[in-house]
Design an enzyme around this catalytic site. Structure first.
Site, PDB file in Angstrom:
ATOM      1  N   LEU A  84      19.750  71.576  75.098  1.00  0.00           N
ATOM      2  CA  LEU A  84      20.881  71.639  76.017  1.00  0.00           C
ATOM      3  C   LEU A  84      21.204  73.101  76.277  1.00  0.00           C
ATOM      4  CD1 LEU A  84      23.109  68.877  74.378  1.00  0.00           C
ATOM      5  CD2 LEU A  84      21.575  68.627  76.337  1.00  0.00           C
ATOM      6  N   SER A 125      17.235  83.346  73.696  1.00  0.00           N
ATOM      7  CA  SER A 125      18.110  83.880  74.736  1.00  0.00           C
ATOM      8  C   SER A 125      18.706  85.211  74.321  1.00  0.00           C
ATOM      9  CB  SER A 125      19.244  82.872  74.989  1.00  0.00           C
ATOM     10  OG  SER A 125      20.287  83.448  75.729  1.00  0.00           O
ATOM     11  N   TYR A 151      26.386  77.287  72.573  1.00  0.00           N
ATOM     12  CA  TYR A 151      24.993  77.367  73.046  1.00  0.00           C
ATOM     13  C   TYR A 151      24.291  78.573  72.432  1.00  0.00           C
ATOM     14  CZ  TYR A 151      21.184  78.928  76.021  1.00  0.00           C
ATOM     15  OH  TYR A 151      19.976  79.411  76.466  1.00  0.00           O
ATOM     16  N   LYS A 155      21.051  78.971  69.518  1.00  0.00           N
ATOM     17  CA  LYS A 155      19.833  79.784  69.647  1.00  0.00           C
ATOM     18  C   LYS A 155      19.692  80.721  68.448  1.00  0.00           C
ATOM     19  CE  LYS A 155      18.197  78.418  73.665  1.00  0.00           C
ATOM     20  NZ  LYS A 155      16.920  77.684  73.762  1.00  0.00           N
ATOM     21  N   ASN A 201      25.088  79.247  85.484  1.00  0.00           N
ATOM     22  CA  ASN A 201      24.432  80.495  85.859  1.00  0.00           C
ATOM     23  C   ASN A 201      24.586  80.786  87.350  1.00  0.00           C
ATOM     24  OD1 ASN A 201      23.637  80.675  83.209  1.00  0.00           O
ATOM     25  ND2 ASN A 201      21.610  79.813  83.589  1.00  0.00           N
TER      26      ASN A 201
END
Length: 334
Positions: A84, A125, A151, A155, A201
Site C-alpha cells: 500500500l 522510498s 507509509y 518502508k 502525489n
C-alpha cells in the site's frame, strides 16, 4: 535463464520494470492482489514485448497461498513492489499499512528462506530519510528519524528487517532501491499511472485535473524558501526507474546494497505545472492552498553511488515525462 517473481507487477512501476526486464530475457512471474491495479496491463505488456508473464492473484498476507506458489515454481530472485502506498490513507489506516506492507514482507521472506530464493530487490522510498535538514540526500545518511507518516515508517521497518535477514544469513543478496518521485509513462501511451481513489502525489493529481475528475490542482504553499516559493522534488521518469531495477538485478552481491534512484535535479511544483501546460498546449486549473503538514521545502537525490556501482543514471527529463503523460491521457480518456 533466471526466473524472477515480481510482486505488485501489475502496478505502475512494476509493469514498466517488467518491460525492461523482458529486454534482458528474464523469465517472469507476477504476483498481485489487484487492490490498486488491473490485470489487463499484462495484455499491454504482451503488446509491447511479445511476452506475457504468468500471473498469480495472491495477497502478501496469505502465507499459505504464497507458500504454495513458491513450492510449485522455482525463483532465482524476487523484485518486491507490492504494498500500500498512499501517504494520506496510511495516516487514516495505519494498522492496514503495517499488516500489509510489513507483515506481508515477513511472509514473503519466510517463503524465500524456506525455498532457497536468496536474492531480493526491494522497492523503498526516499521517505525513509525523514528530515535531514539538508536538501540533497545520500545513502550514508541515517534513516528513521522524522518520518511523518505510517507509509514511510513501513518502508523503514522493512529495510531494517532486510538488514537483519542478511545479518542472520550471509548468503542473502539484498538490494534496497530508494525511489524519489516517479513520473511519466511508457512512450507508447499504453501503460501508465492510473491509481484508484484520490492520489497523494503531484503527477496523478495533475492527470485527474486534466481529465476533469478534479476541478483544480491545489498547490500546497507558495512561501517556502525556494526560488518560486513552491516545494522542490527530484522527479524521475518511470522508465529510467525501471531500468534501475534491471541494473540492480545484474549487480547483486551478498549482504545489503542500498541505492538512491533519482535524477539529482530538482523541479518545483510551479515548474511541473508549467511543463505540463507546455506539453498539453493549454492551461491547467490550479490555486495556492495552505501548506501540508510534514512537507519539506526541498528533497533531491544524490544518485552518484548508483552511477558508480550499477552503471546507471537517468536519461529522460521532466519534459519527456510530460510528453508521455499527454500521450497516455489522450489514449485513456482525456
Amino acid at each position: 535463464m533466471k526466473r524472477i517473481l515480481v510482486t505488485g507487477g501489475t502496478g505502475y512501476i512494476g509493469s514498466h520494470t517488467i518491460i525492461e526486464l523482458y529486454k534482458q530475457d528474464y523469465e517472469l512471474d507476477v504476483m498481485d492482489n489487484l487492490y490498486n491495479s488491473k490485470v489487463t496491463v499484462l495484455d499491454q505488456i504482451k503488446q509491447l514485448t511479445g511476452k506475457k508473464p504468468d500471473f498469480y492473484q495472491v495477497d502478501l498476507r496469505d502465507y499459505d497461498a504464497m507458500d504454495k506458489l513458491f513450492a510449485e515454481r522455482h525463483y532465482d530472485m524476487v523484485i518486491h513492489f507490492a504494498g500500500l502506498k498512499a501517504v494520506a490513507e496510511s495516516v487514516e489506516k495505519p494498522l492496514e499499512y503495517y499488516e500489509n506492507n510489513v507483515g506481508g514482507t515477513v511472509n514473503l521472506l519466510k517463503c524465500m528462506k524456506k525455498y532457497g530464493t536468496k536474492k531480493i530487490i526491494f522497492s523503498s522510498s526516499a521517505t525513509v530519510y525523514g528530515d535531514q535538514g539538508v536538501a540533497r540526500l545520500d545513502e550514508t545518511m541515517p534513516t528513521g528519524n522524522g518520518i511523518t507518516n505510517p507509509y514511510g515508517e513501513t518502508k523503514h521497518m522493512i529495510e531494517e528487517i532486510l538488514k537483519d535477514v542478511a545479518e542472520s544469513d550471509p548468503t542473502f543478496e539484498i538490494t534496497i532501491l530508494r525511489y524519489f518521485n516517479p513520473v511519466g509513462n511508457h512512450e507508447s501511451g499504453l501503460i501508465g499511472e492510473d491509481p484508484n481513489g484520490i492520489p497523494n502525489n503531484l503527477m496523478p493529481v495533475i492527470m485527474k485535473v486534466a481529465r476533469g475528475e478534479i476541478a483544480e490542482l491545489e498547490v500546497y504553499g507558495d512561501d517556502y524558501p525556494t526560488p518560486d516559493g513552491t516545494c522542490i522534488r527530484d522527479y524521475i521518469h518511470v522508465v529510467d526507474l525501471a531500468k534501475g531495477h534491471v541494473a540492480a538485478a545484474a549487480h547483486m552481491k551478498p549482504g545489503v546494497s542500498i541505492y538512491n534512484l533519482g535524477s539529482g535535479k530538482g523541479t518545483s511544483v510551479k515548474e511541473m505545472v508549467a511543463a505540463f501546460e507546455e506539453a498539453a498546449g493549454k492551461p491547467l486549473p490550479n490555486h495556492v492552498a495552505p501548506r501540508r503538514a510534514g512537507d519539506l521545502a526541498e528533497l533531491i537525490a544524490d544518485p552518484s553511488k548508483a552511477e558508480k556501482e550499477l552503471n546507471w543514471k537517468t536519461e529522460l527529463t521532466v519534459a519527456d515525462a510530460m510528453r508521455d503523460t499527454i500521450k497516455f491521457l489522450s489514449q485513456n480518456g482525456a
